[in-house]
Scaffold this motif. Structure first.
Motif, PDB file in Angstrom:
ATOM      1  N   ASP A  60      12.737  24.726  -4.196  1.00  0.00           N
ATOM      2  CA  ASP A  60      11.045  24.532  -3.350  1.00  0.00           C
ATOM      3  C   ASP A  60      10.666  23.357  -4.220  1.00  0.00           C
ATOM      4  N   ILE A  61      11.038  22.684  -5.026  1.00  0.00           N
ATOM      5  CA  ILE A  61       9.908  21.157  -5.717  1.00  0.00           C
ATOM      6  C   ILE A  61      10.300  20.175  -4.354  1.00  0.00           C
ATOM      7  N   LYS A  62      11.744  20.101  -3.571  1.00  0.00           N
ATOM      8  CA  LYS A  62      11.782  18.988  -3.357  1.00  0.00           C
ATOM      9  C   LYS A  62      11.452  19.314  -1.497  1.00  0.00           C
ATOM     10  N   ILE A  63      11.235  20.862  -1.363  1.00  0.00           N
ATOM     11  CA  ILE A  63      10.395  21.078   0.034  1.00  0.00           C
ATOM     12  C   ILE A  63       8.631  21.177  -0.128  1.00  0.00           C
ATOM     13  N   ASN A  88      10.534  14.236  -9.609  1.00  0.00           N
ATOM     14  CA  ASN A  88      11.527  13.449 -10.720  1.00  0.00           C
ATOM     15  C   ASN A  88      11.379  14.291 -11.628  1.00  0.00           C
ATOM     16  N   ALA A  89       9.796  14.203 -12.341  1.00  0.00           N
ATOM     17  CA  ALA A  89       9.943  14.519 -13.796  1.00  0.00           C
ATOM     18  C   ALA A  89       9.524  16.074 -13.503  1.00  0.00           C
ATOM     19  N   GLU A  90       9.231  16.777 -12.125  1.00  0.00           N
ATOM     20  CA  GLU A  90       9.650  18.188 -12.658  1.00  0.00           C
ATOM     21  C   GLU A  90      10.809  18.676 -11.958  1.00  0.00           C
ATOM     22  N   LEU A  91      12.005  17.607 -10.643  1.00  0.00           N
ATOM     23  CA  LEU A  91      13.167  17.509 -11.906  1.00  0.00           C
ATOM     24  C   LEU A  91      14.043  17.866 -12.419  1.00  0.00           C
ATOM     25  N   LYS A  92      13.004  16.871 -13.530  1.00  0.00           N
ATOM     26  CA  LYS A  92      14.589  16.906 -14.479  1.00  0.00           C
ATOM     27  C   LYS A  92      13.621  17.751 -15.773  1.00  0.00           C
ATOM     28  N   GLU A  93      12.641  18.588 -15.621  1.00  0.00           N
ATOM     29  CA  GLU A  93      12.328  19.203 -15.774  1.00  0.00           C
ATOM     30  C   GLU A  93      13.826  21.253 -16.299  1.00  0.00           C
ATOM     31  N   GLU A  98       0.626  -1.635   0.000  1.00  0.00           N
ATOM     32  CA  GLU A  98      -0.007   0.371  -0.202  1.00  0.00           C
ATOM     33  C   GLU A  98       0.240   1.223   0.406  1.00  0.00           C
ATOM     34  N   GLU A  99       1.704   1.272   0.667  1.00  0.00           N
ATOM     35  CA  GLU A  99       2.584   2.283   0.935  1.00  0.00           C
ATOM     36  C   GLU A  99       3.298   2.301  -0.673  1.00  0.00           C
ATOM     37  N   SER A 100       4.076   1.314  -1.006  1.00  0.00           N
ATOM     38  CA  SER A 100       4.211   1.854  -2.500  1.00  0.00           C
ATOM     39  C   SER A 100       3.785   2.224  -3.207  1.00  0.00           C
ATOM     40  N   HIS A 101       2.463   2.108  -3.333  1.00  0.00           N
ATOM     41  CA  HIS A 101       1.069   2.482  -4.160  1.00  0.00           C
ATOM     42  C   HIS A 101       1.318   3.735  -4.167  1.00  0.00           C
ATOM     43  N   ASP A 102       1.052   4.212  -3.077  1.00  0.00           N
ATOM     44  CA  ASP A 102       0.711   5.932  -2.993  1.00  0.00           C
ATOM     45  C   ASP A 102       1.864   6.011  -2.684  1.00  0.00           C
ATOM     46  N   PHE A 103       3.475   5.736  -2.912  1.00  0.00           N
ATOM     47  CA  PHE A 103       4.909   6.854  -2.523  1.00  0.00           C
ATOM     48  C   PHE A 103       5.041   6.966  -4.570  1.00  0.00           C
ATOM     49  N   TRP A 104       5.632   5.989  -4.669  1.00  0.00           N
ATOM     50  CA  TRP A 104       5.951   5.686  -6.334  1.00  0.00           C
ATOM     51  C   TRP A 104       5.151   6.483  -7.053  1.00  0.00           C
ATOM     52  N   PRO A 105       3.922   7.126  -7.308  1.00  0.00           N
ATOM     53  CA  PRO A 105       3.382   7.728  -8.511  1.00  0.00           C
ATOM     54  C   PRO A 105       4.324   9.803  -7.891  1.00  0.00           C
ATOM     55  N   VAL A 106       4.304   9.776  -6.589  1.00  0.00           N
ATOM     56  CA  VAL A 106       4.418  11.503  -5.451  1.00  0.00           C
ATOM     57  C   VAL A 106       6.104  10.988  -6.529  1.00  0.00           C
ATOM     58  N   VAL A 107       6.512  10.141  -6.263  1.00  0.00           N
ATOM     59  CA  VAL A 107       8.401  10.442  -6.347  1.00  0.00           C
ATOM     60  C   VAL A 107       8.650  10.699  -7.817  1.00  0.00           C
ATOM     61  N   ASN A 108       7.415   9.950  -8.614  1.00  0.00           N
ATOM     62  CA  ASN A 108       8.142  10.032 -10.209  1.00  0.00           C
ATOM     63  C   ASN A 108       7.023  11.355 -10.539  1.00  0.00           C
ATOM     64  N   GLU A 109       6.281  11.894 -10.207  1.00  0.00           N
ATOM     65  CA  GLU A 109       6.382  13.551  -9.986  1.00  0.00           C
ATOM     66  C   GLU A 109       7.256  14.320  -9.421  1.00  0.00           C
ATOM     67  N   ARG A 168      21.698  29.711 -13.215  1.00  0.00           N
ATOM     68  CA  ARG A 168      21.954  27.913 -11.956  1.00  0.00           C
ATOM     69  C   ARG A 168      21.441  28.516 -11.041  1.00  0.00           C
ATOM     70  N   MET A 169      21.800  30.018 -10.252  1.00  0.00           N
ATOM     71  CA  MET A 169      21.426  29.817  -8.556  1.00  0.00           C
ATOM     72  C   MET A 169      20.029  29.594  -8.904  1.00  0.00           C
ATOM     73  N   GLN A 170      19.607  30.164 -10.019  1.00  0.00           N
ATOM     74  CA  GLN A 170      17.464  30.299  -9.747  1.00  0.00           C
ATOM     75  C   GLN A 170      17.407  28.880 -10.114  1.00  0.00           C
ATOM     76  N   ILE A 171      17.628  28.270 -11.167  1.00  0.00           N
ATOM     77  CA  ILE A 171      17.502  26.640 -10.931  1.00  0.00           C
ATOM     78  C   ILE A 171      17.090  26.020  -9.874  1.00  0.00           C
ATOM     79  N   GLY A 172      18.477  26.705  -8.906  1.00  0.00           N
ATOM     80  CA  GLY A 172      18.861  24.990  -7.446  1.00  0.00           C
ATOM     81  C   GLY A 172      17.990  25.285  -6.619  1.00  0.00           C
TER      82      GLY A 172
END
Length: 158
Positions: free
Chosen positions: A111-114, A65-70, A52-63, A102-106
């Protein structure tokens, strides 16, 4: 050779070329999927996630990671300029623009991680959130060691 034989030979060559390209793409996709499966298994084990935790957690991680990759892709041009040139070769204005970006991206990455830290706390107990961060550090270290080992053994760099 007749024109007809040349046409047939050309068609065979084109088909062979396309099948080789498709085979290489499938192999690359398979390797990527295998890496992703190993990563998920590593984190799931280290964090002690149940189904159940995996089912709830991994979609959030994937979201996340997609935002960080962007965000990372947003500054790819600036990174390439710095890789291709020494900072002394750039004008002060261009260098300032790249470094400010680069500073702005950092900042945006933090902000995304928070934001996702708060989401993690909604789907997992805090102990497992802490284990996620520990497992992330450990996984990065293992990846770095594996990359060094592969480079040492003469395999291609990524």
């Amino acid at each position: 050779m007749s024109f007809n034989k040349i046409n047939k030979l050309s068609i065979v060559l084109v088909i062979t070329l396309f099948s080789t390209i498709l085979s290489a793409q499938n192999e690359s996709n398979q390797k990527k999927e295998n890496r992703e499966a190993r990563k998920i298994a590593f984190f799931t084990t280290k964090m002690g996630l149940n189904t159940e935790e995996s089912h709830d957690f991994w979609p959030v991680v994937n979201e996340m990671n997609a935002e960080l990759k962007e965000i990372r892709n947003k500054n790819a041009h600036g990174k390439m300029i710095l890789i291709d040139n020494k900072s002394e070769d750039l004008s002060d204005e261009k260098l300032e623009e790249i470094l400010d970006a680069r500073m702005q991206i950092g900042k945006e990455q933090m902000d995304i991680k928070i934001k996702y830290h708060e989401k993690f706390k909604k789907v997992l107990p805090i102990q497992k959130v802490a284990k996620f961060y520990q497992a992330s550090r450990e996984f990065k270290k293992l990846q770095s060691e594996r990359k060094k080992q592969n480079n040492y053994n003469g395999e291609r760099k990524r």
